[in-house]
Design an enzyme around this catalytic site. Structure first.
Site, PDB file in Angstrom:
ATOM      1  N   CYS A 118       0.752  -1.257   0.105  1.00 37.66           N
ATOM      2  CA  CYS A 118      -0.037  -0.139  -0.095  1.00 37.66           C
ATOM      3  C   CYS A 118       0.778   1.021   0.057  1.00 37.66           C
ATOM      4  O   CYS A 118       1.757   1.418   0.897  1.00 37.66           O
ATOM      5  CB  CYS A 118      -0.858  -0.204   1.035  1.00 37.66           C
ATOM      6  SG  CYS A 118      -1.791   1.592   1.668  1.00 37.66           S
ATOM      7  N   ASN A 152      10.018  -0.413  -9.418  1.00 41.98           N
ATOM      8  CA  ASN A 152       9.576  -1.161 -10.738  1.00 41.98           C
ATOM      9  C   ASN A 152       8.365  -0.764 -10.950  1.00 41.98           C
ATOM     10  O   ASN A 152       7.419  -1.364 -10.319  1.00 41.98           O
ATOM     11  CB  ASN A 152      10.255  -2.396 -10.629  1.00 41.98           C
ATOM     12  CG  ASN A 152      10.065  -3.018 -12.185  1.00 41.98           C
ATOM     13  OD1 ASN A 152      10.909  -2.956 -12.801  1.00 41.98           O
ATOM     14  ND2 ASN A 152       9.125  -3.838 -12.421  1.00 41.98           N
ATOM     15  N   GLU A 153       8.119  -0.102 -12.277  1.00 44.87           N
ATOM     16  CA  GLU A 153       6.644  -0.258 -12.828  1.00 44.87           C
ATOM     17  C   GLU A 153       5.534   0.012 -11.765  1.00 44.87           C
ATOM     18  O   GLU A 153       4.685  -0.841 -11.306  1.00 44.87           O
ATOM     19  CB  GLU A 153       6.338  -1.315 -13.538  1.00 44.87           C
ATOM     20  CG  GLU A 153       7.243  -1.806 -14.889  1.00 44.87           C
ATOM     21  CD  GLU A 153       6.932  -3.120 -15.488  1.00 44.87           C
ATOM     22  OE1 GLU A 153       7.338  -3.266 -16.531  1.00 44.87           O
ATOM     23  OE2 GLU A 153       6.418  -4.167 -14.809  1.00 44.87           O
ATOM     24  N   CYS A 158      -4.722   0.944  -4.085  1.00 45.98           N
ATOM     25  CA  CYS A 158      -5.200   0.319  -2.731  1.00 45.98           C
ATOM     26  C   CYS A 158      -6.550   1.264  -2.207  1.00 45.98           C
ATOM     27  O   CYS A 158      -6.575   2.598  -2.552  1.00 45.98           O
ATOM     28  CB  CYS A 158      -4.064   0.468  -1.707  1.00 45.98           C
ATOM     29  SG  CYS A 158      -4.595  -0.099   0.013  1.00 45.98           S
ATOM     30  N   CYS A 160      -7.820   0.778   0.971  1.00 48.82           N
ATOM     31  CA  CYS A 160      -7.772   0.351   2.451  1.00 48.82           C
ATOM     32  C   CYS A 160      -7.885   1.676   3.491  1.00 48.82           C
ATOM     33  O   CYS A 160      -8.095   2.923   2.640  1.00 48.82           O
ATOM     34  CB  CYS A 160      -6.478  -0.330   2.985  1.00 48.82           C
ATOM     35  SG  CYS A 160      -5.168   0.782   3.176  1.00 48.82           S
ATOM     36  N   GLU A 307      13.155  -1.648 -20.830  1.00 49.36           N
ATOM     37  CA  GLU A 307      12.598  -3.222 -20.824  1.00 49.36           C
ATOM     38  C   GLU A 307      12.164  -3.455 -22.292  1.00 49.36           C
ATOM     39  O   GLU A 307      11.311  -2.662 -22.671  1.00 49.36           O
ATOM     40  CB  GLU A 307      11.844  -3.593 -19.885  1.00 49.36           C
ATOM     41  CG  GLU A 307      12.250  -3.880 -18.396  1.00 49.36           C
ATOM     42  CD  GLU A 307      11.157  -4.435 -17.383  1.00 49.36           C
ATOM     43  OE1 GLU A 307      10.159  -5.181 -17.939  1.00 49.36           O
ATOM     44  OE2 GLU A 307      11.303  -4.177 -16.383  1.00 49.36           O
ATOM     45  N   TRP A 315       3.109 -13.764 -20.735  1.00 47.94           N
ATOM     46  CA  TRP A 315       1.925 -13.230 -19.978  1.00 47.94           C
ATOM     47  C   TRP A 315       0.975 -12.907 -21.018  1.00 47.94           C
ATOM     48  O   TRP A 315      -0.466 -12.583 -20.656  1.00 47.94           O
ATOM     49  CB  TRP A 315       2.203 -11.991 -19.300  1.00 47.94           C
ATOM     50  CG  TRP A 315       3.199 -11.048 -19.749  1.00 47.94           C
ATOM     51  CD1 TRP A 315       4.335 -10.747 -19.517  1.00 47.94           C
ATOM     52  CD2 TRP A 315       2.782  -9.904 -20.601  1.00 47.94           C
ATOM     53  NE1 TRP A 315       4.889  -9.806 -20.201  1.00 47.94           N
ATOM     54  CE2 TRP A 315       4.020  -9.145 -20.980  1.00 47.94           C
ATOM     55  CE3 TRP A 315       1.544  -9.496 -21.491  1.00 47.94           C
ATOM     56  CZ2 TRP A 315       4.246  -8.303 -21.935  1.00 47.94           C
ATOM     57  CZ3 TRP A 315       1.695  -8.489 -22.455  1.00 47.94           C
ATOM     58  CH2 TRP A 315       2.804  -7.874 -22.567  1.00 47.94           C
ATOM     59  N   PHE A 357       9.361 -18.546 -18.468  1.00 48.12           N
ATOM     60  CA  PHE A 357       9.214 -18.619 -19.871  1.00 48.12           C
ATOM     61  C   PHE A 357       9.168 -17.326 -20.466  1.00 48.12           C
ATOM     62  O   PHE A 357       8.966 -17.377 -21.783  1.00 48.12           O
ATOM     63  CB  PHE A 357       7.953 -19.541 -20.362  1.00 48.12           C
ATOM     64  CG  PHE A 357       7.985 -21.033 -19.668  1.00 48.12           C
ATOM     65  CD1 PHE A 357       8.658 -21.890 -20.481  1.00 48.12           C
ATOM     66  CD2 PHE A 357       7.212 -21.433 -18.820  1.00 48.12           C
ATOM     67  CE1 PHE A 357       8.758 -23.032 -20.246  1.00 48.12           C
ATOM     68  CE2 PHE A 357       7.282 -22.709 -18.480  1.00 48.12           C
ATOM     69  CZ  PHE A 357       7.971 -23.641 -19.174  1.00 48.12           C
TER      70      PHE A 357
END
Length: 664
Positions: A118, A152-153, A158, A160, A307, A315, A357
């Site tokens: 969070c 990262n990214e 959230c 909450c 990247e 994915w 993979f």
């Protein structure tokens, strides 16, 4: 401020994420040997290493990273050192479940993957601060360090209770501690939603029916800012230790979760992850070009391809490998459009874990594999190209206006059509410019547009008063604007403007009453002049504008569809539908020609992309079939050293030429 050139040092950075903690230490020497063989000069370390660096709260294990940093320095390979805060260790979620994000329905996002934090959690932030402080203190003076990579990214949302408290603080700051101002901005008179106390306000959680759009819009803004607070906190720590070292964090392509204009202003280096589908053909090439243009615009200059995949990802439903030559083509396309770093996820393909993979520069096939051989060849080419291109700009005569706030507001429930997809609309307009070989920047609608002869708005549902004034000044000052449908409908609070479209914008476009929006069903078209419109149509009255094309059937028969209006010293076009591909390409070609915008090279086949960067002309063939291009004058190919003096340049399948005018 430090910048990308402080890390590139006149070269193109080449390498990728290196995760040696996944491998026995005896593999590291082999990695270095193969990196040097491939021309790798930069690796990113530590992105997902928090559990190894801090195996239990407060413990530190830096010995392995000490040895790696030394190993990279001895090999002449620079390090982009990451803070590992994108993936908290399991002990944090176990000991501090309050750090775990909650979904809109209140369910917990558990640990066992990554990015389970969070952004509003003070406990998460404190642990992130401590590990960042220790990393910066330990490695800030290391000679291998070239850049910092924060997190990262960033993408976690959230809802909450801690987020609710943070959201209320953010709202109080935005609205000057005035509930009346908030109630006015959110239109809470509708559906009896008026707030009488700040404690009553919560994030827009799962509800019985549609939620308040003003609240949802502000929560999107807040979430972007909350994540950015985490970035800035870590950035400031490393900058205090190493003010001369540039800092970045990688964006995802056309990601709705962050306001990229605001975020990029906080970064020394803008970096992007780009993963087109290898099976997508020309669409993949155009998608890459669009994201590259956006990233270059966010960076206001050279940027970092943080990247990409050397082969298949893992994915998609079906994960296609890259055919021979495609990885090289898309890498050089990024360089053509401003990248001074070409990097991959990851160096060595994992044997375990969720991404085993997902391809690497060194795949399961090893150093004899086709992918690694192509990686070596690309490394050699980039080493030769770097001195000619690093730091050079990419000229663009066209600007595409894009705003995350307009995207957030226009994409909510309760709009005239759920089939209106902002990203798809922007992609279609960029594709029309790409088909015309016109290089485009992206720009915020409030930005200075004076450098552009042509400005296009695919669709911006929300425009601020400042943005509308900016457009009026741009056109009346001599610019050419092509404005797409359903634009300028709402203000910054998502309040529909009087008349359905702002009166100043209607006057600029030469249209009067907007009687109705007529959205189209999936697959439905409407006849317009000699082409078909898709997605959308409108019933509008023309005042001063010339009707360029009219609707030809149904309720809108004879009504204006595309208009052109002289305004001051400039021209404003309005396009009230989404023309089919060839028609949109022709329309923008006409507007560009009238505005004096010319392609980088005329007369090219549709599969060939031409981009100028500095004094170089990049020619990229996105087809399997070879082509021979006619070019005026004599050129030297910087990649091969060959001279083309005959007025033609051959390009093989996925072929690339980087041309400089030959000296006599």
């Amino acid at each position: 401020m430090p910048e990308l050139s402080d890390a590139t040092r006149g070269r193109i950075l080449y390498g990728g994420d290196y995760n040696p903690e996944q491998w026995p230490e005896e593999v590291w020497a082999e990695d270095v040997r193969l990196m040097k063989e491939a021309g790798v000069n930069s690796v990113t370390l530590g992105v997902f290493s928090w559990a190894k660096l801090e195996p239990r709260p407060g413990a530190r294990d830096f010995g392995w990273l000490d040895r790696l940093m030394d190993l990279m320095h001895e090999a002449g390979i620079g390090v982009v050192l990451a803070t590992p805060t994108a993936s908290p260790p399991p002990w944090m979620g176990s000991r501090h479940p309050e750090t775990l994000p909650r979904r809109e329905d209140g369910s917990v996002v558990w640990y066992g993957s990554r990015q389970q934090f969070c952004a509003s959690s003070p406990v998460y932030r404190e642990y992130a601060r401590r590990i960042t402080e220790d990393l910066a203190a330990r490695y800030g003076g290391h000679p291998a360090l070239r850049m910092w990579h924060i997190n990262n990214e960033y993408c976690t949302h959230c809802w909450c209770d801690e987020t609710a408290r943070h959201f209320r603080r953010w709202l109080r700051a935005k609205y000057g501690d005035s509930l009346d101002a908030l109630n006015e901005a959110w239109g809470t008179a509708f559906w009896s939603q008026r707030y009488d106390s700040w404690e009553e306000i919560i994030p827009p959680r799962s509800a019985q029916y549609m939620r308040n759009p003003g609240q949802v819009l502000d929560f999107r803004r807040f979430t972007s800012d909350a994540l950015m607070e985490c970035f800035v906190a870590e950035r400031d720590i490393v900058a205090r230790h190493t003010p001369h070292i540039p800092v970045t964090s990688n964006f995802m392509p056309f990601w709705a979760g962050q306001d990229g204009w605001v975020w990029s202003g906080q970064q020394d280096v803008v970096s992007m992850d780009i993963y087109p589908d290898p099976k997508s053909g020309l669409d993949g090439g155009q998608h890459g070009a669009m994201i590259q243009d956006l990233t270059r615009s966010m960076a206001a200059g050279p940027w970092m391809l943080m990247e990409q995949a050397a082969g298949p990802v893992n994915w998609r439903g079906v994960n296609h490998p890259k055919p021979r030559g495609l990885m090289r083509l898309w890498s050089l396309q990024a360089v053509a459009r401003g990248a001074d770093a070409v990097c991959f996820f990851q160096w060595r393909q994992s044997r375990q874990g969720a991404e085993k993979f997902h391809s690497g520069m060194l795949t399961h096939a090893g150093e004899q594999g086709r992918t690694f051989q192509q990686v070596k060849a690309l490394g050699a080419e980039l080493a030769g190209l770097g001195g000619a291109v690093a730091g050079a700009g990419v000229p663009a005569g066209v600007a595409i206006l894009h705003d995350w706030n307009a995207w957030w507001a226009g994409g909510q429930d309760g709009r005239p059509s759920s089939k209106l997809d902002y990203e798809r609309t922007v992609t279609d307009w960029h594709r029309a410019l790409w088909d015309n070989h016109l290089t485009a920047d992206f720009a915020h609608p409030e930005a200075d547009l004076s450098a552009y002869r042509l400005v296009v708005i695919p669709q911006l549902y929300l425009l601020t008063d400042t943005a509308i004034g900016n457009l009026v000044s741009y056109v009346r000052g001599g610019g050419t604007l092509v404005c797409g449908f359903f634009t300028g409908v709402a203000d910054e609070d998502d309040r529909v403007r009087a008349g359905g479209v702002d009166a100043r914008l209607r006057e600029l476009l030469g249209i009067g009453t907007v009687h109705e929006w007529w959205p189209l069903d999936e697959g439905e078209t409407v006849a317009v002049g000699d082409f078909s419109g898709t997605v959308w149509s409108e019933d509008i009255e023309v005042t001063t504008a010339e009707v360029v094309a009219a609707y030809k059937d149904g309720e809108l028969d004879g009504q204006a569809a595309v208009t052109r209006n002289p305004a001051g010293d400039g021209t404003a076009w309005y396009v009230s539908t989404l023309p089919e591909r060839d028609a949109l390409r022709a329309l923008l070609a006409r507007a560009a020609d009238e505005a004096g915008v010319r392609p980088a090279l005329a007369g090219l086949p549709g599969s060939v992309e031409a981009v100028r960067r500095g004094d170089l002309l990049f020619l990229l063939n996105h087809a399997l079939e070879p082509v021979v291009l006619a070019i005026p004058g004599a050129y030297e190919d910087v990649l091969t050293g060959a001279t083309h003096a005959s007025g033609s340049v051959p390009l093989g399948r996925y072929g690339v030429a980087v041309l400089r005018e030959a000296t006599s």
